[in-house]
Design a protein around this motif. Structure first.
Motif, mmCIF file in Angstrom:
data_model
loop_
_atom_site.group_PDB
_atom_site.id
_atom_site.type_symbol
_atom_site.label_atom_id
_atom_site.label_comp_id
_atom_site.label_asym_id
_atom_site.label_seq_id
_atom_site.Cartn_x
_atom_site.Cartn_y
_atom_site.Cartn_z
ATOM 1 N N ALA A 1 10.454 -2.558 1.944
ATOM 2 C CA ALA A 1 9.859 -1.696 0.915
ATOM 3 C C ALA A 1 9.440 -2.498 -0.313
ATOM 4 O O ALA A 1 8.558 -2.066 -1.056
ATOM 5 N N ASP A 2 10.073 -3.680 -0.529
ATOM 6 C CA ASP A 2 9.705 -4.481 -1.695
ATOM 7 C C ASP A 2 8.692 -5.573 -1.355
ATOM 8 O O ASP A 2 8.428 -6.449 -2.181
ATOM 9 N N ALA A 3 8.140 -5.566 -0.136
ATOM 10 C CA ALA A 3 7.110 -6.555 0.203
ATOM 11 C C ALA A 3 5.932 -6.415 -0.759
ATOM 12 O O ALA A 3 5.553 -5.294 -1.113
ATOM 13 N N TRP A 4 5.360 -7.555 -1.159
ATOM 14 C CA TRP A 4 4.213 -7.456 -2.088
ATOM 15 C C TRP A 4 3.059 -6.728 -1.422
ATOM 16 O O TRP A 4 2.325 -5.981 -2.082
ATOM 17 N N LEU A 5 2.903 -6.931 -0.104
ATOM 18 C CA LEU A 5 1.758 -6.365 0.612
ATOM 19 C C LEU A 5 2.147 -4.995 1.145
ATOM 20 O O LEU A 5 3.033 -4.878 1.994
ATOM 21 N N GLN A 6 1.507 -3.973 0.630
ATOM 22 C CA GLN A 6 1.730 -2.608 1.091
ATOM 23 C C GLN A 6 0.387 -1.981 1.425
ATOM 24 O O GLN A 6 -0.622 -2.283 0.792
ATOM 25 N N ARG A 7 0.384 -1.119 2.423
ATOM 26 C CA ARG A 7 -0.820 -0.412 2.832
ATOM 27 C C ARG A 7 -0.782 1.025 2.320
ATOM 28 O O ARG A 7 0.293 1.644 2.294
ATOM 29 N N PRO A 8 -1.945 1.576 1.949
ATOM 30 C CA PRO A 8 -1.980 3.012 1.665
ATOM 31 C C PRO A 8 -1.655 3.803 2.931
ATOM 32 O O PRO A 8 -1.809 3.299 4.047
ATOM 33 N N ALA A 9 -1.200 5.044 2.740
ATOM 34 C CA ALA A 9 -0.737 5.846 3.882
ATOM 35 C C ALA A 9 -1.820 6.052 4.930
ATOM 36 O O ALA A 9 -1.524 6.174 6.125
ATOM 37 N N ASP A 10 -3.083 6.063 4.492
ATOM 38 C CA ASP A 10 -4.163 6.315 5.451
ATOM 39 C C ASP A 10 -4.696 5.038 6.115
ATOM 40 O O ASP A 10 -5.700 5.070 6.819
ATOM 41 N N LEU A 11 -4.016 3.916 5.859
ATOM 42 C CA LEU A 11 -4.444 2.659 6.471
ATOM 43 C C LEU A 11 -3.226 1.879 6.985
ATOM 44 O O LEU A 11 -2.903 0.799 6.498
ATOM 45 N N PRO A 12 -2.533 2.449 7.961
ATOM 46 C CA PRO A 12 -1.334 1.762 8.465
ATOM 47 C C PRO A 12 -1.714 0.475 9.213
ATOM 48 O O PRO A 12 -2.841 0.330 9.668
#
Ligand code: FE2
Length: 291
Positions: free
Chosen positions: A276-287
């Protein structure tokens, strides 16, 4: 050794991967495929150049660059070379030579990158090297510009893309010949058996989401170049180099007159946990997706 048609890994290749933590696959991509990616990147850079250039205070600049970076996990964004600007903040070189990289989600958002990243040679290589259920998490088109292309300090990719358990593999493709002169990769054979030194995470402070490093192990990373036991990986355009996520690697600055463009795709195993603390996160609509 491989032919351009096959580029299928042998048992010896897999053994070399286990021993060295990296694997060089010549002829994985055609000259045409490499040229198509170089051309597509130039279009992204030209489009970025149409955005107005703003001048920020140092503090504002830090906040803005954090947001630009942290939002790029689900976008296609251009990042500048540090040496591309004069002391007054103006561009010191033409725009097309000022960009350090384009990242980080073009494999899911741009059909040209999608086709390159999901070429069967990428899927075959990831599977042969043990990534059972690959997720394509990060793309970087790296320019290593003539004369100002910056050093990438010695690091482990799992610092930036850590899963639990560690699973990241880098699939680095030379889009142009990579030599000692223009800043080829260097790697520490066997260094992937060492510990993960640190993780790069979202800071999650009350000021907003900056970034920070979390130290995990005090073992120093090797010194860059031959002093640290690193070996240069000089390769022709079209060569794929797979890098274990724990392998220390480095590339020096490019002081030559030629760029050293490369495309890196990072994959992780879908069964591993994405923090959850990864710098790289995707928006919910782009898994994250597979090959
Ligand atoms: Fe790396």
């Amino acid at each position: 050794m491989h032919t351009a048609e096959a580029a299928t890994l042998t048992d010896d290749d897999v053994a070399a991967w286990g021993r060295d933590g990296f694997l060089v696959v010549p002829g994985a991509f055609s000259a045409e495929a490499c040229a198509a990616l170089v051309e597509r990147a130039a279009e992204h850079v030209a489009a970025a150049g149409q955005a107005p250039v703003s001048v920020f205070s140092t503090q504002e600049q830090q906040r803005t660059s954090d947001e630009w970076f942290l939002g790029s996990g689900g976008a296609i964004r251009c990042f500048f070379e540090e040496e591309a600007f004069t002391d007054e903040g103006a561009l010191a070189v033409p725009l097309e030579q000022a960009i350090n990289k384009v990242g980080h989600a073009q494999h899911d958002l741009d059909p040209v990158y999608d086709a390159f990243a999901r070429d069967p040679v990428m899927a075959r290589t990831a599977a042969a090297l043990g990534v059972a259920d690959a997720r394509l998490v990060q793309s970087m088109h790296i320019f290593k510009q003539p004369r100002i292309g910056g050093e990438v300090t010695c690091h482990q990719d799992a610092t930036f893309l850590s899963t639990e358990p560690p699973s990241v593999v880098g699939l680095w493709v030379a889009l142009e010949d990579a030599t000692l002169d223009n800043g080829c990769l260097w790697a520490q054979p066997g260094g992937h058996r060492g510990p993960l030194r640190r993780r790069f995470v979202r800071a999650g402070t009350s000021d907003g989401d900056g970034t920070r490093f979390v130290d995990l192990d005090p073992t120093p990373l090797p010194a860059p170049g031959p002093d640290g036991g690193l070996v240069p990986l000089e390769v022709a355009a079209g060569t794929l180099i797979a890098l274990h996520g724990l392998l220390p690697h480095w590339s020096g600055p490019n002081r030559s007159d030629r760029s050293r463009q490369a495309y890196t795709l990072h994959v992780v195993d879908g069964s591993a946990e994405w923090p959850a603390d990864a710098w790289l996160q995707r928006p919910a609509d782009l898994p994250f997706r597979g090959f």
